[in-house]
Scaffold this motif. Structure first.
Motif, mmCIF file in Angstrom:
data_model
loop_
_atom_site.group_PDB
_atom_site.id
_atom_site.type_symbol
_atom_site.label_atom_id
_atom_site.label_comp_id
_atom_site.label_asym_id
_atom_site.label_seq_id
_atom_site.Cartn_x
_atom_site.Cartn_y
_atom_site.Cartn_z
ATOM 1 N N TRP A 268 0.814 -1.210 0.000
ATOM 2 C CA TRP A 268 0.000 0.000 0.000
ATOM 3 C C TRP A 268 0.851 1.266 0.000
ATOM 4 N N GLY A 269 2.102 1.127 0.377
ATOM 5 C CA GLY A 269 2.966 2.309 0.434
ATOM 6 C C GLY A 269 4.341 1.956 0.951
ATOM 7 N N ALA A 270 5.233 2.918 0.872
ATOM 8 C CA ALA A 270 6.603 2.728 1.341
ATOM 9 C C ALA A 270 7.127 4.043 1.902
ATOM 10 N N VAL A 271 7.965 3.928 2.913
ATOM 11 C CA VAL A 271 8.638 5.098 3.483
ATOM 12 C C VAL A 271 10.136 4.863 3.363
ATOM 13 N N TYR A 272 10.817 5.814 2.705
ATOM 14 C CA TYR A 272 12.245 5.648 2.401
ATOM 15 C C TYR A 272 13.069 6.645 3.201
ATOM 16 N N ASN A 273 14.190 6.153 3.741
ATOM 17 C CA ASN A 273 15.133 6.995 4.466
ATOM 18 C C ASN A 273 16.388 7.128 3.621
ATOM 19 N N ASN A 274 16.626 8.314 3.079
ATOM 20 C CA ASN A 274 17.787 8.550 2.219
ATOM 21 C C ASN A 274 19.106 8.322 2.948
ATOM 22 N N ALA A 275 19.113 8.587 4.265
ATOM 23 C CA ALA A 275 20.357 8.473 5.026
ATOM 24 C C ALA A 275 20.769 7.025 5.239
ATOM 25 N N SER A 276 19.802 6.151 5.512
ATOM 26 C CA SER A 276 20.113 4.752 5.825
ATOM 27 C C SER A 276 19.865 3.801 4.661
ATOM 28 N N GLY A 277 19.027 4.200 3.702
ATOM 29 C CA GLY A 277 18.662 3.321 2.602
ATOM 30 C C GLY A 277 17.567 2.329 2.974
ATOM 31 N N PHE A 278 16.967 2.496 4.163
ATOM 32 C CA PHE A 278 15.891 1.611 4.587
ATOM 33 C C PHE A 278 14.624 1.951 3.800
ATOM 34 N N CYS A 279 14.012 0.911 3.234
ATOM 35 C CA CYS A 279 12.751 1.054 2.515
ATOM 36 C C CYS A 279 11.703 0.236 3.257
ATOM 37 N N TYR A 280 10.856 0.927 4.022
ATOM 38 C CA TYR A 280 9.828 0.257 4.826
ATOM 39 C C TYR A 280 8.590 0.012 3.968
ATOM 40 N N MET A 281 8.169 -1.236 3.882
ATOM 41 C CA MET A 281 7.056 -1.629 3.034
ATOM 42 C C MET A 281 5.801 -1.843 3.882
ATOM 43 N N LEU A 282 4.709 -1.230 3.484
ATOM 44 C CA LEU A 282 3.452 -1.318 4.223
ATOM 45 C C LEU A 282 2.485 -2.228 3.475
ATOM 46 N N ASP A 283 2.106 -3.336 4.077
ATOM 47 C CA ASP A 283 1.186 -4.267 3.428
ATOM 48 C C ASP A 283 -0.230 -4.148 3.995
ATOM 49 N N TYR A 284 -0.585 -2.956 4.460
ATOM 50 C CA TYR A 284 -1.928 -2.679 4.961
ATOM 51 C C TYR A 284 -2.316 -1.256 4.552
ATOM 52 N N PRO A 285 -3.614 -0.936 4.509
ATOM 53 C CA PRO A 285 -4.045 0.419 4.147
ATOM 54 C C PRO A 285 -3.376 1.480 5.011
ATOM 55 N N ILE A 286 -3.027 2.585 4.396
ATOM 56 C CA ILE A 286 -2.224 3.625 5.052
ATOM 57 C C ILE A 286 -2.966 4.205 6.253
ATOM 58 N N GLN A 287 -2.269 4.242 7.382
ATOM 59 C CA GLN A 287 -2.800 4.825 8.605
ATOM 60 C C GLN A 287 -2.063 6.145 8.883
ATOM 61 N N THR A 288 -1.915 6.493 10.149
ATOM 62 C CA THR A 288 -1.300 7.763 10.515
ATOM 63 C C THR A 288 0.221 7.697 10.423
ATOM 64 N N LEU A 289 0.812 8.714 9.821
ATOM 65 C CA LEU A 289 2.265 8.856 9.754
ATOM 66 C C LEU A 289 2.722 9.954 10.713
ATOM 67 N N LEU A 290 3.990 9.889 11.108
ATOM 68 C CA LEU A 290 4.579 10.928 11.946
ATOM 69 C C LEU A 290 5.150 12.035 11.080
ATOM 70 N N GLY A 291 4.883 13.280 11.441
ATOM 71 C CA GLY A 291 5.484 14.407 10.752
ATOM 72 C C GLY A 291 6.815 14.760 11.398
ATOM 73 N N VAL A 292 7.899 14.757 10.607
ATOM 74 C CA VAL A 292 9.238 15.070 11.124
ATOM 75 C C VAL A 292 9.858 16.184 10.270
ATOM 76 N N GLY A 293 10.885 16.826 10.811
ATOM 77 C CA GLY A 293 11.528 17.924 10.088
ATOM 78 C C GLY A 293 12.517 17.472 9.033
ATOM 79 N N ASP A 294 12.889 16.201 9.045
ATOM 80 C CA ASP A 294 13.890 15.675 8.112
ATOM 81 C C ASP A 294 13.223 15.308 6.782
#
Length: 491
Positions: free
Chosen positions: A379-405
Motif C-alpha cells: 500500500w505504500g513505502a517510506v524511504y530513508n535517504n540516510a540509511s537506505g531503509f525502505c519500509y514496506m506497508l502491506d496494509y491500508p495507510i494509517q497515521t504517519l509521523l510528521g518530522v523535520g527531516d
C-alpha cells in the motif's frame, strides 16, 4: 357517642389492616426483586422491556459486581458483568454475536449457561455440565460442580474481552480485543504484544514489550509466561511455576495500596491503559503508549501527526477537522477491480512503529518506490535517504509521523476515486454557494432585461404608429418610462 367510638375503632382497625397489607406487599416486591447469589439448574430469565441499560440477575456477596443482561445500542443484548458502583462493564459473554433485546431471548442454566432466541437459535453457550453458577467477589463468574469436593468447570476469567481485573491471570492462549475489534493484546514467548487488524487477513504488531527479567529469568522449557494485574500496582509478567515476576510495568500507585479495584483495558484507540476505582471515579494510572502520535492510527487513515501540533492530512489539502482525510479500505491491489490507484507523495514523514515493520535495503528512492509499485500487496513505502531503509506497508495507510527531516519520504497508493477529488469541505460549500448565487443573478438579470426589452418594444411600436421615429433621447418624465423604471426598481 357509642356509635362514634365504634366507628373510630373500626377505622383504626381497617387502617391497621391496610398498613399490614402494604408492608407485606412491599416485602413481597423487595423479595421478588432481590438479586440472587447463585443460579441453579432450571433457572430461566428473559429481558425486561422496561430496563434501559442493565438488568441484574446474579450478584457477588458484597454487591460490588453483578451478572446480567446488558443493553447494547438499545436493540441488542449481551450477558455481562458490571461494576455496580460505576456501572462500568468488565466482561461480556458474547461480544461478537449479540442477541436481540426481546422477550423471545432467553438465558437458561441447564448445566450450561445458554443464550438462545426464537426457534431455538443458540447465540452463546458454555457447553458445560455444572450444578450452579456463582459470581465471586473478584468479578469472576464460575460454573461449579459439587462432588466430593468443589470443581470449577468453567469461569469467565478464562475468556476475557477487553479488560483484565486485579489478580486475573492472562495466559498465552488468551487475547484482549478492543471494543471496536481493531486491536488485540497477546503474549509471546517473552513479551506482551499489541496488534492492529488493518487488513482482512493480516495483523501488524505496533508494540512489543519484552520482559526485562530484572528480578527473575525466563527459563526455556520450564513453562509459558502469563501476565497479571498485581494489587501492589503493576502489570507483571510471570513464568508458570515462579511467583517472582520476570517483568514489572509499574503504575502510578506502584507499591501504594489503593482501596478500590485495579484493572487494565485495551482501548478503542489501541492503547493499553490502567485504572483504579477511588470510590467515586476511575483514575488513570498507566498508559502503555504515552505519546499520542505513537498510537497506531491517532489521526486516522492517511493522517499526519506532529507532536505538539495535532493532526493534519498527508495530501496537505483536506481539512482534518472534518474527521477524515482519505477513506481507508481493506484488501490489496492484486485483484483486477482493485488495481487502479493514484500516488500520493510526502516529504518529512516517518512510521510511528518503524522498528516493527518489514523493510528492505535500497540504493535510492526510485528503487524503493518501484518495489512497492510492482507489489500488489504493498500500500505504500517510506524511504530513508540516510540509511537506505525502505519500509514496506502491506496494509491500508494509517497515521504517519510528521518530522523535520525531508530526506524521509513517503510513497502511498490511493484507490482511484478515493480522496483524489476531495477538497476542503468548507471551501467546496463556499464555491457551491457562490456558483449558485452567480447563476441565479445571471438568470434574474437576463429575465428582467427581457421584460424591459419587450416593454420598450411595445412603446416604440406605438410611437412609430404616431409618426415619431426612435432616437437617442427619451423624455424621462413621460408616463411610459416611469412605469418601466418603477417595475424594475430593486426591492
Amino acid at each position: 357517642m357509642g356509635k362514634s367510638a365504634n366507628s373510630v375503632a373500626c377505622s383504626a382497625q381497617l387502617l391497621f389492616v391496610l398498613c399490614v397489607l402494604c408492608a407485606c406487599s412491599c416485602l413481597t416486591i423487595e423479595a421478588a426483586t432481590a438479586t440472587r447469589q447463585e443460579l441453579l439448574r432450571g433457572f430461566k430469565a428473559t429481558p425486561n422491556p422496561s430496563v434501559e441499560s442493565f438488568q441484574s440477575l446474579l450478584n457477588d456477596s458484597t454487591d460490588t459486581f453483578s451478572l446480567g443482561f446488558l443493553r447494547i445500542n438499545s436493540k441488542q443484548l449481551a450477558l455481562g458483568v458490571v461494576h455496580l458502583p460505576s456501572s462500568e462493564q468488565l466482561w461480556l459473554a458474547n461480544p461478537t454475536q449479540l442477541s436481540p433485546w426481546s422477550d423471545r431471548t432467553e438465558l437458561i442454566f441447564n448445566g450450561s449457561l445458554v443464550m438462545s432466541g426464537s426457534h431455538g437459535r443458540v447465540f452463546w453457550s458454555t457447553g458445560t455440565g455444572g450444578q450452579r453458577v456463582v459470581l465471586l467477589n473478584s468479578s469472576n463468574v464460575q460454573i461449579q460442580k459439587l462432588d466430593d469436593s468443589l470443581h470449577v468447570v468453567w469461569q469467565s476469567f478464562d475468556f476475557p474481552t477487553n479488560t483484565l481485573v486485579e489478580n486475573q491471570n492472562f495466559t498465552t492462549n488468551m487475547s484482549l480485543v478492543s471494543s471496536n475489534g481493531l486491536y488485540s493484546m497477546r503474549l509471546g514467548s517473552d513479551f506482551i504484544g499489541l496488534y492492529a487488524k488493518f487488513n482482512e487477513k493480516s495483523e501488524q504488531i505496533y508494540l512489543r514489550h519484552k520482559a526485562l527479567e530484572a528480578k527473575a529469568d525466563i527459563v526455556e522449557g520450564k513453562g509459558p509466561i502469563y501476565a497479571r494485574v498485581n494489587s501492589d500496582g503493576f502489570l507483571g509478567m510471570y513464568q508458570v511455576g515462579n511467583t517472582v515476576p520476570v517483568d514489572v510495568e509499574a503504575f502510578t500507585n506502584f507499591q501504594r495500596q489503593v482501596s478500590g479495584l485495579l484493572l487494565v483495558r485495551l482501548e478503542p484507540d489501541g492503547n493499553l491503559k490502567g485504572y483504579y476505582w477511588d470510590g467515586s471515579n476511575w483514575v488513570l494510572n498507566y498508559q502503555a503508549i504515552s505519546d499520542t502520535c505513537e498510537l497506531p492510527s491517532s489521526c486516522g487513515s492517511y493522517g499526519l501527526c506532529k507532536p505538539g501540533s495535532g493532526c493534519s492530512c498527508l495530501d496537505n489539502r483536506t481539512e482534518h477537522s472534518y474527521g477524515e482525510c482519505i477513506p481507508s479500505t481493506s484488501g490489496n491491489f492484486c485483484l483486477q477491480d482493485k488495481a487502479s490507484f493514484w500516488v500520493l507523495r510526502r516529504k518529512g514523514v516517518e512510521l510511528p512503529f518503524k522498528e516493527l515493520i518489514r523493510y528492505e535495503m535500497t540504493s535510492f528512492l526510485e528503487e524503493c518506490e518501484d518495489k512497492c509499485e510492482k507489489n500488489c500487496s504493498c500500500w505504500g513505502a517510506v524511504y530513508n535517504n540516510a540509511s537506505g531503509f525502505c519500509y514496506m506497508l502491506d496494509y491500508p495507510i494509517q497515521t504517519l509521523l510528521g518530522v523535520g527531516d525531508e530526506s524521509k519520504v513517503g510513497y502511498f497508493k490511493v484507490r482511484e476515486g478515493a480522496g483524489k477529488k476531495k477538497m476542503d469541505v468548507g471551501f467546496g460549500v463556499g464555491i457551491g454557494i457562490l456558483s449558485g448565487s452567480i447563476v441565479i443573478s445571471i438568470g434574474v438579470i437576463l429575465f428582467e432585461s427581457y421584460k424591459i426589452w419587450r416593454r420598450r418594444r411595445g412603446v416604440l411600436g406605438s410611437e412609430e404608429e404616431d409618426g415619431v421615429l426612435p432616437g437617442p433621447y427619451k423624455n424621462l418624465g413621460s408616463a411610459s418610462f416611469r412605469s418601466i423604471e418603477m417595475c424594475n426598481t430593486p426591492r
